[in-house]
Design an enzyme around this catalytic site. Sequence first.
Site, PDB file in Angstrom:
ATOM      1  N   GLU A   1      -4.408   1.785  -3.386  1.00  0.00           N
ATOM      2  CA  GLU A   1      -5.444   2.889  -2.958  1.00  0.00           C
ATOM      3  C   GLU A   1      -5.319   3.545  -2.015  1.00  0.00           C
ATOM      4  OE1 GLU A   1      -7.826   0.549  -0.567  1.00  0.00           O
ATOM      5  OE2 GLU A   1      -6.755   0.204   1.358  1.00  0.00           O
ATOM      6  N   ASN A   2      -4.331   3.393  -1.531  1.00  0.00           N
ATOM      7  CA  ASN A   2      -3.891   4.670  -0.459  1.00  0.00           C
ATOM      8  C   ASN A   2      -2.958   6.223  -0.718  1.00  0.00           C
ATOM      9  OD1 ASN A   2      -3.792   2.490   2.260  1.00  0.00           O
ATOM     10  ND2 ASN A   2      -5.462   3.921   2.396  1.00  0.00           N
TER      11      ASN A   2
ATOM     12  N   HIS B   1      -0.538  -2.270   6.512  1.00  0.00           N
ATOM     13  CA  HIS B   1       0.270  -1.964   6.387  1.00  0.00           C
ATOM     14  C   HIS B   1       1.091  -1.952   7.125  1.00  0.00           C
ATOM     15  CE1 HIS B   1      -2.157   1.905   4.540  1.00  0.00           C
ATOM     16  NE2 HIS B   1      -2.933   0.762   4.124  1.00  0.00           N
TER      17      HIS B   1
ATOM     18  N   ASP C   1       0.838  -0.990  -0.116  1.00  0.00           N
ATOM     19  CA  ASP C   1       0.144  -0.122  -0.146  1.00  0.00           C
ATOM     20  C   ASP C   1       0.795   0.888  -0.050  1.00  0.00           C
ATOM     21  OD1 ASP C   1      -3.505  -0.778   1.224  1.00  0.00           O
ATOM     22  OD2 ASP C   1      -1.598  -2.460   1.257  1.00  0.00           O
TER      23      ASP C   1
ATOM     24  N   ASN D   1     -10.851  -1.425  -0.062  1.00  0.00           N
ATOM     25  CA  ASN D   1     -11.568  -0.609   0.100  1.00  0.00           C
ATOM     26  C   ASN D   1     -11.360   0.662   0.211  1.00  0.00           C
ATOM     27  OD1 ASN D   1     -10.092  -1.349   2.294  1.00  0.00           O
ATOM     28  ND2 ASN D   1     -11.410  -0.325   4.147  1.00  0.00           N
ATOM     29  N   HIS D   2     -10.998   1.224   0.638  1.00  0.00           N
ATOM     30  CA  HIS D   2     -10.177   2.540  -0.765  1.00  0.00           C
ATOM     31  C   HIS D   2     -10.528   3.136  -1.411  1.00  0.00           C
ATOM     32  CE1 HIS D   2      -9.914   3.911   4.145  1.00  0.00           C
ATOM     33  NE2 HIS D   2      -8.711   2.876   4.123  1.00  0.00           N
TER      34      HIS D   2
END
Length: 263
Positions: free
Chosen positions: A37-38, A176, A8, A65-66
């Site tokens: 996604e982050n 993470h 991530d 999910n993000h």
Amino acid sequence: MRVLVIGDVVGSPGRKTLEEYLKKVGERYDFIVVNGENSAAGFGITAKIAEEFFEKKVDVITSGNHIWDKKEIYTYLENSDRLLRPVNYPEGVPGKGYTVVKSRKGVNVGVVSIQGRVFMPPIDCPFQVLGKVVEEMKKTCKIIIVDFHAEATSEKIALGKHFDGKISLLYGTHTHVQTADEKILLEGTGYISDVGMTGSDNGIIGMDNESVIPKFINCLPQRFEIAKGLERLNGIDVEIDEETGECTRIDRINLSLSQIEIM
């Protein structure tokens, strides 16, 4: 075939660290997968950032999910074969959950982004959905790489064991925190519970201490801010046999930005 997987990427510190690493050693790899996604200030991804990743020779961006945090990405998802949302969201949501892309050697590589359900939103069963996807992908490629975006280690191990020998590589994202359980399972599938995070190691999973700790103390909503400094890159360096699709080597990558700069 040599594959690079990056955990991530969190905000601008993560993007900067990834860029430095790819400048130094990106040419060593035949295929590169990044969880993005982050990457937009810690929550979601933008079309601009996705294009920047592809310009740096990233082949596929996976998510979790993000992926839905930036509404502007919905249209981009609909038109992209290389930015993936989790495949087990219900029918009708934007985007694609799996793709087949040619490596720099011209070999078809299948990539799947899928999400867990333990301590996560109750979406479709990852075991059943992945089974159908793998069956379909086997028609066009021997190499299949799966990003399992999940919270529970037990769920990740279970999915890895269930698909051992049916896919080339299954790795976890989302927590993470890099785990030290990289291995090749009995039937030839590479596995690690979590590849970790690329971003600032000066905070709490990429976020500034002062914006995270009060939430644990007061249980009130907080606006999280990106941490800065002590940037670190986490990922895995993998070898996959192009003829059989089996993983033959899996090594963790855990490097500080300062280590990358002197490579």
